[in-house]
Write a protein that holds these residues in place. Structure first.
Motif, PDB file in Angstrom:
ATOM      1  N   ASP A 253       0.763  -1.058   0.156  1.00 29.56           N
ATOM      2  CA  ASP A 253       0.262   0.287  -0.217  1.00 29.56           C
ATOM      3  C   ASP A 253       0.700   1.410  -0.257  1.00 29.56           C
ATOM      4  O   ASP A 253       0.570   2.279  -0.656  1.00 29.56           O
ATOM      5  CB  ASP A 253      -0.555  -0.515   0.970  1.00 29.56           C
ATOM      6  CG  ASP A 253      -2.100   1.310   1.045  1.00 29.56           C
ATOM      7  OD1 ASP A 253      -2.411   1.143   0.173  1.00 29.56           O
ATOM      8  OD2 ASP A 253      -2.548   1.626   2.126  1.00 29.56           O
ATOM      9  N   LEU A 258      -1.242  -1.664  -3.708  1.00 31.64           N
ATOM     10  CA  LEU A 258      -2.262  -2.100  -3.316  1.00 31.64           C
ATOM     11  C   LEU A 258      -3.236  -1.453  -4.067  1.00 31.64           C
ATOM     12  O   LEU A 258      -3.930  -0.271  -3.738  1.00 31.64           O
ATOM     13  CB  LEU A 258      -2.250  -2.267  -2.111  1.00 31.64           C
ATOM     14  CG  LEU A 258      -3.016  -2.852  -1.275  1.00 31.64           C
ATOM     15  CD1 LEU A 258      -3.199  -4.288  -1.169  1.00 31.64           C
ATOM     16  CD2 LEU A 258      -3.472  -2.855  -0.181  1.00 31.64           C
ATOM     17  N   SER A 281      -8.842  -0.822  -0.787  1.00 34.17           N
ATOM     18  CA  SER A 281      -8.215  -1.040  -1.955  1.00 34.17           C
ATOM     19  C   SER A 281      -9.320  -1.733  -3.014  1.00 34.17           C
ATOM     20  O   SER A 281      -8.979  -1.110  -4.820  1.00 34.17           O
ATOM     21  CB  SER A 281      -7.699  -1.074  -1.523  1.00 34.17           C
ATOM     22  OG  SER A 281      -7.109  -2.850  -1.844  1.00 34.17           O
TER      23      SER A 281
END
Length: 443
Positions: A253, A258, A281
């Motif tokens: 992320d 992500l 996400s």
């Protein structure tokens, strides 16, 4: 027969399924429903009616969300080794041979034909760091008619990657990925994007921070999907935590990787916070139950992930998984969940042996993972026999030569589905992608 939603199952006997010239499903007319007789009469006049026999069942095509295409020659080999030794002693040396495009072409052609014959209509491929060879894989998928995501692998960490097989640096890997994205999108005959490029950092241990950040930015610029490994084994999970101070999921992320419909292979050690990040996400897990037996050291918490809103599909993980069959992995998904529920240590009492009945996973759910769930995970309109979806389909015949399954008259839909779970390549007599016959025949 299809599973239009998780836990749902529909079987339509004597229905008429209309497929348009461009490969989309136009309508499904159940027996006795409005339009059934007219549709049957109309298509009968065109000489385009395919009629199934009582031993045949039409199901959606299978989606394989994690395939290492160059590892096909080593399928089923060296699986007694831990992951890090398997990679350095066998996998990296093999993948380095794909600098030879002729070698790559022969392997990839054989693999794609094999996957199609096993009913895999959608595949997400890791290739190698070699641009020419990876573009050959994309061409082969396009020529043979398989819906595919094809990834040029990026790996530049000098401490984790061998000198004979890695990108020179982050800049070189990012530039190569950018070129590859354009080349796949511009392949002749690929205007409908049957084959798509996918950004492919191998996994965090193989990539420098500069490469991971750069590929995250490239994903944002190009709109390409991303695929990588995430918390596959104790070793990988611990390595990432030690290097970054965060979980694999949180690190991805932070690198901008992500993203919606990103494919995270394995995810065996993700926790509640990771699941919340993934679900938020819109990324997805490629559950690889066969290869997890060899390399994970744990059973993926499949039921918990789905309850947490994490999209999940299935992956064969060739060649960490020995079988090219998504159906084999659907069967193993049921078995692994059952073993997680009941436990495996005979020295423990029954009440203390397993994780409990609520982690069990059924045949309907596993079939959904193999079809509609896999399609939804990557944002494709496949896996369901519904108007507007693509006609990617597999014709199973219980009476085909070499069949291991038998169907009974009058059995329930669930019993029929469970019988079909025993199907092998011998039972797959025809495969279509976008309405095009790509394997087998209909005689």
């Amino acid at each position: 027969m299809h599973t239009p939603c998780l836990g749902g199952l529909e079987r339509h006997a004597d229905a008429v399924l209309e497929v348009s010239a461009d490969g989309a499903i136009g309508a499904l007319h159940p027996a006795g429903g409005a339009g059934h007789a007219a549709a049957l009469e109309a298509v009968g006049r065109t000489n385009r009616l395919l009629t199934l026999t009582p031993s045949q069942t039409l199901v959606p095509g299978f989606a394989d969300l994690h395939v290492h295409a160059p590892q096909w020659p080593q399928a089923g080999r060296a699986l007694d080794l831990p992951l890090e030794r398997w990679l350095h002693e066998h996998t990296f040396p093999l993948e380095s041979h794909y600098a030879n495009t002729g070698f790559a072409r022969a392997v990839y052609d054989d693999l794609v034909r094999c996957l199609l014959a096993n009913g895999t209509t959608t595949a997400a491929y890791f290739a190698t760091i070699h641009e020419a060879a990876t573009l050959e894989l994309a061409r082969i998928c396009l020529d043979l008619g398989q819906r595919a995501f094809v990834g040029l692998v990026a790996m530049d960490d000098r401490g984790q990657c061998p000198d004979f097989y890695r990108n020179e640096d982050a800049g070189e890997a990012i530039a190569a990925t950018r070129r590859f994205i354009g080349a796949v999108r511009n392949l002749p005959g690929n205007a409908a994007a049957l084959v798509r490029p996918i950004i492919t950092p191998r996994f965090i241990p193989a990539c420098t921070d500069a490469l991971l950040h750069g590929l995250g930015r490239l994903a944002g610029e190009t709109g390409c999907l991303v695929q990588t490994h995430c918390s596959e084994s104790d070793w990988e999970h611990a390595y990432v935590a030690a290097r970054t101070g965060r979980s694999d999921t949180a690190s991805l992320d932070g690198f901008g990787l992500l993203r919606r419909h990103a494919i995270l292979a394995h995810g065996n050690f993700i926790d509640d916070d990771d699941m919340a990040l993934i679900a938020g996400s819109g990324a997805a897990i490629a559950h690889c139950p066969i290869s997890n037996v060899f390399f994970a050291g744990a059973v993926f918490p499949l039921h918990k992930a789905l309850r947490s809103g994490v999209p999940v599909g299935l992956g064969t993980d060739l060649a960490g998984g020995y079988s090219p069959s998504v159906l084999d992995n659907a069967r193993q998904a049921v078995l692994s969940a059952r073993m997680l529920a009941s436990g495996v240590d005979p020295d423990r009492g029954a009440s203390a042996r397993g994780a409990g009945e609520d982690v069990r996973f059924g045949f309907r759910e596993a079939f959904w993972l193999a079809t509609a769930g896999g399609g939804a995970a990557v944002g494709l309109p496949v896996g369901r026999f519904l108007p507007g979806y693509r006609f990617d389909a597999v014709l199973l015949d219980a009476d085909a030569p070499g069949s291991n399954i038998r169907l009974k008259n009058g059995e329930s839909d669930d019993d029929r589905l469970q019988a079909l779970f025993g199907a092998t390549r011998a039972n797959i007599v025809a495969v279509w992608v976008d309405g095009r016959l790509v394997s087998g025949g209909t005689s």
